[in-house]
Design a protein around this motif. Structure first.
Motif, PDB file in Angstrom:
ATOM      1  N   LEU A  82       0.874  -1.175   0.000  1.00  0.00           N
ATOM      2  CA  LEU A  82       0.000   0.000   0.000  1.00  0.00           C
ATOM      3  C   LEU A  82       0.907   1.221   0.000  1.00  0.00           C
ATOM      4  CD1 LEU A  82      -2.739   1.355   0.272  1.00  0.00           C
ATOM      5  CD2 LEU A  82      -2.506   1.147   2.755  1.00  0.00           C
ATOM      6  N   ILE A  83       0.836   1.976  -1.090  1.00  0.00           N
ATOM      7  CA  ILE A  83       1.744   3.113  -1.221  1.00  0.00           C
ATOM      8  C   ILE A  83       1.149   4.348  -0.569  1.00  0.00           C
ATOM      9  CG2 ILE A  83       3.022   4.575  -2.846  1.00  0.00           C
ATOM     10  CD1 ILE A  83       3.870   1.637  -2.876  1.00  0.00           C
ATOM     11  N   GLU A  84      -0.126   4.573  -0.883  1.00  0.00           N
ATOM     12  CA  GLU A  84      -0.728   5.790  -0.340  1.00  0.00           C
ATOM     13  C   GLU A  84      -2.211   5.575  -0.161  1.00  0.00           C
ATOM     14  OE1 GLU A  84       0.356   9.261  -2.449  1.00  0.00           O
ATOM     15  OE2 GLU A  84      -0.862  10.594  -1.207  1.00  0.00           O
ATOM     16  N   TYR A  85      -2.782   6.132   0.897  1.00  0.00           N
ATOM     17  CA  TYR A  85      -4.207   5.980   1.180  1.00  0.00           C
ATOM     18  C   TYR A  85      -4.720   7.292   1.716  1.00  0.00           C
ATOM     19  CZ  TYR A  85      -8.464   4.236   3.443  1.00  0.00           C
ATOM     20  OH  TYR A  85      -9.752   4.034   3.845  1.00  0.00           O
ATOM     21  N   GLY A  86      -5.823   7.766   1.134  1.00  0.00           N
ATOM     22  CA  GLY A  86      -6.343   9.030   1.643  1.00  0.00           C
ATOM     23  C   GLY A  86      -7.648   9.371   0.944  1.00  0.00           C
ATOM     24  N   ASP A  87      -8.123  10.573   1.188  1.00  0.00           N
ATOM     25  CA  ASP A  87      -9.329  11.017   0.503  1.00  0.00           C
ATOM     26  C   ASP A  87      -9.071  11.047  -0.986  1.00  0.00           C
ATOM     27  OD1 ASP A  87     -10.713  11.243   2.800  1.00  0.00           O
ATOM     28  OD2 ASP A  87     -10.304  13.400   3.072  1.00  0.00           O
ATOM     29  N   THR A  88     -10.066  10.625  -1.730  1.00  0.00           N
ATOM     30  CA  THR A  88      -9.902  10.507  -3.172  1.00  0.00           C
ATOM     31  C   THR A  88      -9.400  11.813  -3.794  1.00  0.00           C
ATOM     32  OG1 THR A  88     -11.629   8.862  -3.234  1.00  0.00           O
ATOM     33  CG2 THR A  88     -11.110   9.944  -5.310  1.00  0.00           C
ATOM     34  N   GLU A  89     -10.016  12.901  -3.347  1.00  0.00           N
ATOM     35  CA  GLU A  89      -9.664  14.183  -3.923  1.00  0.00           C
ATOM     36  C   GLU A  89      -8.183  14.499  -3.709  1.00  0.00           C
ATOM     37  OE1 GLU A  89     -12.832  17.117  -3.153  1.00  0.00           O
ATOM     38  OE2 GLU A  89     -11.126  18.514  -3.165  1.00  0.00           O
ATOM     39  N   GLN A  90      -7.756  14.223  -2.489  1.00  0.00           N
ATOM     40  CA  GLN A  90      -6.360  14.517  -2.157  1.00  0.00           C
ATOM     41  C   GLN A  90      -5.419  13.656  -3.000  1.00  0.00           C
ATOM     42  OE1 GLN A  90      -4.704  12.206   0.779  1.00  0.00           O
ATOM     43  NE2 GLN A  90      -2.916  12.732  -0.466  1.00  0.00           N
ATOM     44  N   ILE A  91      -5.768  12.317  -3.140  1.00  0.00           N
ATOM     45  CA  ILE A  91      -4.902  11.405  -3.890  1.00  0.00           C
ATOM     46  C   ILE A  91      -4.750  11.879  -5.330  1.00  0.00           C
ATOM     47  CG2 ILE A  91      -4.749   9.072  -4.856  1.00  0.00           C
ATOM     48  CD1 ILE A  91      -4.218   8.686  -2.082  1.00  0.00           C
ATOM     49  N   PHE A  92      -5.870  12.325  -5.915  1.00  0.00           N
ATOM     50  CA  PHE A  92      -5.811  12.661  -7.334  1.00  0.00           C
ATOM     51  C   PHE A  92      -5.264  14.060  -7.573  1.00  0.00           C
ATOM     52  CE2 PHE A  92      -8.417   8.944  -7.713  1.00  0.00           C
ATOM     53  CZ  PHE A  92      -8.001   8.417  -8.921  1.00  0.00           C
ATOM     54  N   VAL A  93      -5.550  14.968  -6.656  1.00  0.00           N
ATOM     55  CA  VAL A  93      -5.129  16.343  -6.881  1.00  0.00           C
ATOM     56  C   VAL A  93      -3.727  16.578  -6.333  1.00  0.00           C
ATOM     57  CG1 VAL A  93      -5.620  18.755  -6.366  1.00  0.00           C
ATOM     58  CG2 VAL A  93      -7.496  17.158  -6.848  1.00  0.00           C
ATOM     59  N   ASN A  94      -3.476  15.968  -5.194  1.00  0.00           N
ATOM     60  CA  ASN A  94      -2.232  16.311  -4.520  1.00  0.00           C
ATOM     61  C   ASN A  94      -1.572  15.093  -3.900  1.00  0.00           C
ATOM     62  OD1 ASN A  94      -0.228  17.725  -3.354  1.00  0.00           O
ATOM     63  ND2 ASN A  94      -1.466  18.442  -1.614  1.00  0.00           N
ATOM     64  N   PRO A  95      -1.151  14.137  -4.728  1.00  0.00           N
ATOM     65  CA  PRO A  95      -0.565  12.920  -4.173  1.00  0.00           C
ATOM     66  C   PRO A  95       0.708  13.225  -3.417  1.00  0.00           C
ATOM     67  CG  PRO A  95      -0.221  13.030  -6.532  1.00  0.00           C
ATOM     68  CD  PRO A  95      -1.110  14.169  -6.184  1.00  0.00           C
ATOM     69  N   ARG A  96       0.884  12.510  -2.271  1.00  0.00           N
ATOM     70  CA  ARG A  96       2.080  12.762  -1.478  1.00  0.00           C
ATOM     71  C   ARG A  96       3.251  11.942  -1.970  1.00  0.00           C
ATOM     72  NH1 ARG A  96      -1.588  12.068   3.109  1.00  0.00           N
ATOM     73  NH2 ARG A  96      -2.487  14.127   3.466  1.00  0.00           N
ATOM     74  N   ASP A  97       2.931  10.767  -2.532  1.00  0.00           N
ATOM     75  CA  ASP A  97       3.998   9.851  -2.906  1.00  0.00           C
ATOM     76  C   ASP A  97       4.319  10.010  -4.384  1.00  0.00           C
ATOM     77  OD1 ASP A  97       5.276   7.118  -1.631  1.00  0.00           O
ATOM     78  OD2 ASP A  97       5.083   7.058  -3.830  1.00  0.00           O
ATOM     79  N   LYS A  98       5.606   9.859  -4.691  1.00  0.00           N
ATOM     80  CA  LYS A  98       6.023  10.031  -6.082  1.00  0.00           C
ATOM     81  C   LYS A  98       5.470   8.931  -6.987  1.00  0.00           C
ATOM     82  CE  LYS A  98      10.388  11.050  -5.313  1.00  0.00           C
ATOM     83  NZ  LYS A  98      11.797  11.019  -5.422  1.00  0.00           N
TER      84      LYS A  98
END
Lengths: 278, 454, 454
Positions: free
Chosen positions: A251-267
């Motif tokens: 699991l690389i990244e998990y969060g609110d959908t909006e955040q994942i698509f707009v502002n992903p934290r992981d490269k």
């Protein structure tokens, strides 16, 4: 095969009935996975995944094919048990109950956690019998009238009632692909699950049927906790509130959908979303 | 608020209902599973019982009791002139007539007198009075031909003494093996009291002892001397039939499969051939026997009971099996191989014979061996072309009358001397099964070997 | 000139022709590009040389016997040629002609006749060989003249091979035709003695075996046989269906792959055992055991009965049902199974309510094939059913079937043209039609089933 489960106090009895949810982001976690690993024989497919899935919402698992998202999904209703040589480690709880507890009957679990598959798989029976199958085996219906009512309400919830109400005796395999998939959803709803797992439910459907099923998912989340695996990022963005990105079994990244698509934290997430890995 | 609560109640109710059904359902699950396991165990038990039954009944037949004793080839009894020699100028036919005359003289000799004399010799020091008839009933009636053949092979034996191992008669063997009750009154015993006593006494001295019955493999069937009846004729007959089957059904079957799979246009005629072959594979074998009786025997007047005819009938029966198996192994060849061959400019024929066939060779070979093994055990069609006839010689050519292994089993099971022949029939079954197992093992071995190479 | 020599000649000719074609085409290749490789030119010439040669030899082989017969008759004094000694006289002449000679003195006419017969045979053989060789050479010369660089030798050779392949595929068709024609003609002959209505609807089977006349005496009603056949097949299916199906279910759904791979071949051993072995097993072991069991529970069970034959036949059919069902169950898509398990069904619920219903058409097809096999099975019933063609419904009593009666009718002493023998073909035709319908039904159902999941 299935150990007869001992009667024991139900975890649900301690549960506080949620009134109105405080806010969309703060829903209680129904499903919680901790350090889940999956091995196929000597090969490890899932590496120490921990995740909390909120109830009455749609959580999407995305990632390149072979990343283990479907394998992980199948852990939630122990469908991996049916695969020879597959071992699951770590803990998964639903409402605080460990679903891999040896005293838990997998039949009971699967009645609570329904599943919709990649390819529509109606049974070679009539539409009516397809829906009635689950309630009947679980002993949820006692009379013909009860069954009739349940079939009707399930088909209505799946938005299929208008299309098939006049031919409930027709074979389920005779429906179109999109209708078949909605039939399978109705079939799952009929057993009264609390969680519905969907494994790429639209991958075998055309765009119009896909849109109908997506609308349906949108409605269903009012009542069910839904986890959906999808290979389509647009779909995840359209239907889900939370998104988890998997890559190579992690699991690389998990969060609110909006955040994942707009502002992903992981490269890596960013790379996937922008189409650089896929 | 209320709607959420009812929904929660509904969930709780459903969970209780599901949980309630679990005991019953899990019990049904266990029952079903045990039923399946029981069926598998039953099927395996049948295999075990069948083989146990055959082996326990048949293996003892491979050891028969013999009387080891000295025989004096008394010139007074064997009163014949010296054997004829072909003189210069004598025609083949004349010489053959003279030899036959000499052999007839030899056959007229009362060989039984040598036997009674030698049994009397063996009984010296044993306190049993035995008459000649009883003495002769101890050993196999074929013993006299054994002695005759010894002299025929070596006329110088006359006047000499030789140690001879004589096979006990069927009744004597039964008595020695304890298959006849010792409590029965004399009137119901097959052997007279002196004969029984003599056998017991000679067993005590060690003159009568069991030995491996090689003659089951080297002798032909016999009615007059059942103890020495063997499978040699049936074995050779079956061998001829298998040769015919291999020589005809394999090339024809493989060619036909190649044509249908690789060349035939897909139209109604080839569809018909396809359906026809599938049906032919399921036609009862006895119908092929009827075909043989009507066509080969009644129209073409081929000889009755001949391995050639049997082989032809079995060929027609095996053909569909081989065609179907060959076609499926041809179908299993990946299209890429065909396209590669065609792509480098090979004709269809070259593609098939240079590229496809070598790959499918192990499959075709295995299918052929299995087809032949199946034909080896087939009985019913052979009965209809006269192979149930009693034949007491080894066929020299496939056109001569002959027995066959499965038919020999059929004939032996019908023999009146059930006491002796039941065991003998099981022995014949062991030989037949051993041959079939050998063929199957060969098929498995060849396939694994060839596939490893490929 | 022996056959070995002739074969050598043919082979030499083939080699020579091949060589000619090969080297000639190499010469042509020097002038312009060849269409086909030299090997094909060689093979083409070899075909042109050898095929006419072989045709002539075959013609000679087929006709020389008849020609010799005609010539023989003309050589004999008319009184012998017309007399009853003709066969022995002819045999003597043939022996003289072959140089083997005859025992005793030859009459003068015999000597000259024998010698001229010998000459006749030699001339016939030599002229056949000469003619064949001549035609072969002519073919060779002609074909050689047509050799050119642009000749499509490969296509010609391949056309010849293809013709051979087509011929081989026709053999299966010819077999079916042969079966149908021979069964129908002999059945029609039978119906000249017995009316079809009496045959198909008669309830008494009692063919009178009169040796003096060919007239039909007695009754030929096949209903008792039909009843016996149906009863035995029914019992067999009652044994085989539950065990076979449940085994297949257990092996495909419950067994670990390792266990499955071990058990499956063991069960399939049952399919490879010849039916005569089952028959004997039924007769010697199962029959008496059943009869003893009957004594214990107070039922009168005959040792040879429909029950004995049916049970053993059922054992034989178990692997047939189990491996066919195995294939069919494995074709049910996994997604369907997962769908049911995902709803919380137990394994057995999934199997009973989803997998088996989904596989039902295929299983029905397998059952039809198994029934067709049971109906056509011969040796088990011949040995263990008791051969009592009586219309009665008690499975513990001896009975008879189509196949038993076919064997009895054709292995008796009755003349082939008598109704007692011909009835075998009427029964065979009935059997053939029944099994054909079952097989076609099964094929259609299974084919539809396969398409459903492809």
């Amino acid at each position: 095969m299935n150990a007869t489960s001992e009667p024991r106090p139900m975890a649900t009895s301690h549960r506080i009935v949620p009134s109105a949810p405080a806010s969309a982001g703060e829903r209680a976690s129904r499903i919680s996975a901790r350090d889940v690993t999956v091995h196929y024989g000597p090969k490890q497919a899932i590496f120490d995944v921990s995740i909390d899935v909120p109830e009455r919402s749609v959580t999407a698992f995305i990632g390149p094919s072979g990343c283990g998202k479907s394998t992980f999904l199948r852990c939630f209703n122990r469908m991996n048990d049916t695969i020879e040589g597959c071992r699951v480690g770590g803990t998964i709880t639903i409402d605080g109950e460990d679903i891999y507890d040896p005293s838990l009957d997998v039949v009971e679990l699967r009645a609570r956690v329904g599943m919709v598959f990649q390819k529509p798989n109606p049974f070679p029976k009539s539409i009516y019998d397809n829906i009635a199958y689950g309630p009947r085996i679980h002993g949820l219906v006692k009379s013909k009238a009860e069954t009739d009512a349940l079939v009707e309400s399930s088909l209505k919830k799946a938005g299929l009632w208008k299309e098939v109400s006049d031919r409930l005796d027709a074979p389920g395999t005779g429906l179109s692909g999109g209708q078949q998939q909605r039939l399978c959803i109705a079939r799952t709803i009929a057993t009264g699950p609390e969680v519905i797992l969907m494994d790429e439910p639209c991958s075998a459907l055309d765009p119009i049927a896909t849109a109908i099923v997506e609308d349906l998912i949108h409605e269903l989340k009012e009542q069910y906790t839904i986890i959906i695996v999808t290979h389509s990022m647009q779909q995840a963005a359209r239907v889900s509130q939370k998104t988890a990105f998997f890559h190579l079994g992690k699991l690389i990244e998990y969060g609110d959908t909006e955040q994942i698509f707009v502002n992903p934290r992981d490269k890596q997430t960013e790379a996937y979303i922008t189409g650089r890995i896929g | 608020m209320t709607s959420v609560e009812t929904e929660f109640d509904a969930n709780t109710r459903r969970r209780a209902q599901v949980r309630q059904s679990l005991t019953r359902r899990n019990r049904a699950e266990t029952r079903f599973r045990l039923l399946g396991l029981g069926s598998v165990l039953a099927a395996m038990a049948f295999v075990a019982v069948l083989f146990g039954n055959i082996l326990s009944n048949g293996l003892p037949a491979f050891w028969q009791y013999n009387l080891q004793t000295e025989v004096y080839f008394d010139p007074d009894v064997i009163n014949v002139p010296a054997p004829p020699v072909q003189e210069a100028g004598q025609s083949d036919a004349d010489y053959q007539a003279a030899s036959l005359a000499w052999q007839r003289r030899l056959a007229m000799v009362n060989w039984n007198r040598l036997i009674t004399a030698s049994i009397a010799q063996a009984m010296q020091g044993v306190d049993v009075e035995i008459d000649d008839r009883s003495a002769l009933s101890i050993v196999d009636t074929g013993t006299r031909f054994v002695l005759r053949d010894m002299v025929l092979a070596n006329p110088d034996l006359i006047g000499q003494t030789r140690d001879v191992s004589m096979l006990l008669s069927a009744d004597g063997d039964n008595w020695s093996k304890g298959k006849l009750s010792r409590d029965l009154p004399d009137a119901r015993q097959q052997l007279t009291r002196p004969a029984r006593d003599a056998i017991d006494a000679l067993t005590a001295t060690g003159a009568i002892h069991p030995a491996f019955a090689w003659h089951i493999f080297t002798n032909v069937d016999s009615r007059s001397s059942p103890a020495s009846a063997g499978l040699a004729g049936a074995f050779v007959g079956s061998l001829y039939m298998m040769l015919v089957v291999i020589l005809l059904s394999v090339p024809i079957g493989v060619s036909s499969a190649i044509y249908l799979e690789e060349f035939a246009p897909k139209n109604r005629i080839t569809d018909l051939i396809e359906v026809n072959i599938n049906n032919l594979a399921a036609v009862p074998s006895i119908v092929f026997g009827l075909l043989g009786a009507a066509v080969f025997i009644n129209i073409f007047h081929l000889p009755l009971s001949a391995p050639l005819v049997g082989g032809l009938v079995l060929t027609l029966m095996t053909l569909p099996t081989i065609i179907i198996a060959t076609r499926s192994s041809l179908r299993a060849v990946p299209p890429s191989l065909r396209q590669a061959a065609l792509g480098i400019g090979a004709s269809r024929m070259q593609m098939v014979f240079h590229h496809v066939l070598p790959v499918t060779f192990p499959g075709i070979l295995t299918a052929s061996i299995l087809g032949v093994a199946q034909a080896l055990g087939e009985t019913a069609p052979l009965l209809l072309i006269g192979m149930n006839a009693f034949v007491a010689n080894i066929p020299a050519t496939p056109l001569e009358q002959s027995a066959a292994l499965p038919v020999q089993i059929y004939l032996w099971q019908g023999n009146e001397n059930r006491n002796f022949f039941e065991e003998r029939t099981f022995a014949a079954i062991i030989v037949l099964l051993a041959l079939m197992i050998l063929l199957n093992a060969l098929a498995i071995w060849l396939r694994s070997r060839l596939e490893r190479k490929a | 000139m022996t056959s070995v020599l002739i074969a050598a000649l043919v082979l030499a000719m083939m080699a020579f022709a091949y060589r000619q074609g090969y080297s000639r085409s190499r010469v042509l290749a020097g002038q312009s590009r060849l269409h086909s490789r030299p090997q094909y030119h060689g093979a083409l010439l070899a075909l042109w040389a050898v095929v006419p040669f072989l045709l002539i030899l075959a013609l000679w082989g087929l006709t020389s016997g008849q020609a010799q017969e005609w010539y023989l008759a003309s050589l004999m004094p008319s009184d012998i040629a017309a007399g009853s000694d003709y066969a022995s006289a002819a045999a003597r002449l043939r022996n003289i002609a072959s140089g083997f000679g005859v025992a005793g003195d030859m009459a003068d006419w015999e000597r000259t006749a024998g010698e001229s017969l010998g000459r006749f045979n030699t001339i016939l053989k030599l002229s056949a060989v000469a003619l064949g060789a001549l035609l072969g050479i002519a073919g060779l010369v002609m074909a050689r003249a047509r050799l050119s660089a642009r000749l499509r030798a490969r296509n010609h050779v391949e056309a010849a091979i293809k013709a051979l392949l087509i011929f081989c595929s026709i053999v299966a068709i010819l077999t079916t035709l042969g079966i149908v024609i021979s069964l129908v003609t002999e059945t029609v002959r039978f119906f000249t003695y017995v009316s079809p209505i009496d045959f198909f609807f008669g309830t008494v089977w009692n063919p009178g075996y009169s040796t003096t006349s060919n007239e039909a005496s007695g009754s030929y009603g096949m209903l008792p046989l039909l009843l016996g056949t149906v009863m035995i097949s029914g019992i067999a299916m009652l044994v085989a269906l539950p065990i076979g199906l449940m085994s297949a279910i257990w092996l495909t759904q419950y067994a670990k792959p390792r266990v499955r791979n071990m058990i499956k071949p063991v069960i399939e051993v049952l399919a490879g055992i010849p039916t005569i072995v089952y028959g004997f097993f039924a007769l010697v072991t199962v029959g008496p055991a059943l009869s003893g069991l009957g004594d214990v529970i107070g039922l009168s069970i005959n040792a040879t009965s429909a029950l004995t034959a049916g049970i053993v036949m059922g054992i034989m059919i178990i692997p047939f049902i189990s491996s066919l069902s195995d294939d069919i169950i494995r074709q049910v898509p996994r997604t369907m199974r997962d769908g049911s398990l995902g709803l919380g069904a137990t394994k057995s619920e999934t199997i009973r309510m989803v997998i088996v219903p989904a596989a039902l058409p295929g299983i029905v097809g397998a059952i039809l094939l198994a029934v067709s096999r049971a109906i056509g099975e011969t040796m088990i019933v011949v040995l263990a059913a008791g051969n009592a063609p009586i219309l009665r419904f008690n499975p513990a009593e001896p009975t008879s079937t189509f196949t038993v009666t076919i064997v009895t009718a054709l292995t008796g002493d009755a003349d082939f043209a008598s109704p007692q023998s011909l009835v075998a073909f009427a029964l065979g035709l009935t059997l053939f039609v029944i099994t054909l319908m079952l097989n076609i039904g099964a094929l259609v159902i299974v084919r539809k089933y396969r398409e459903q999941y492809e």
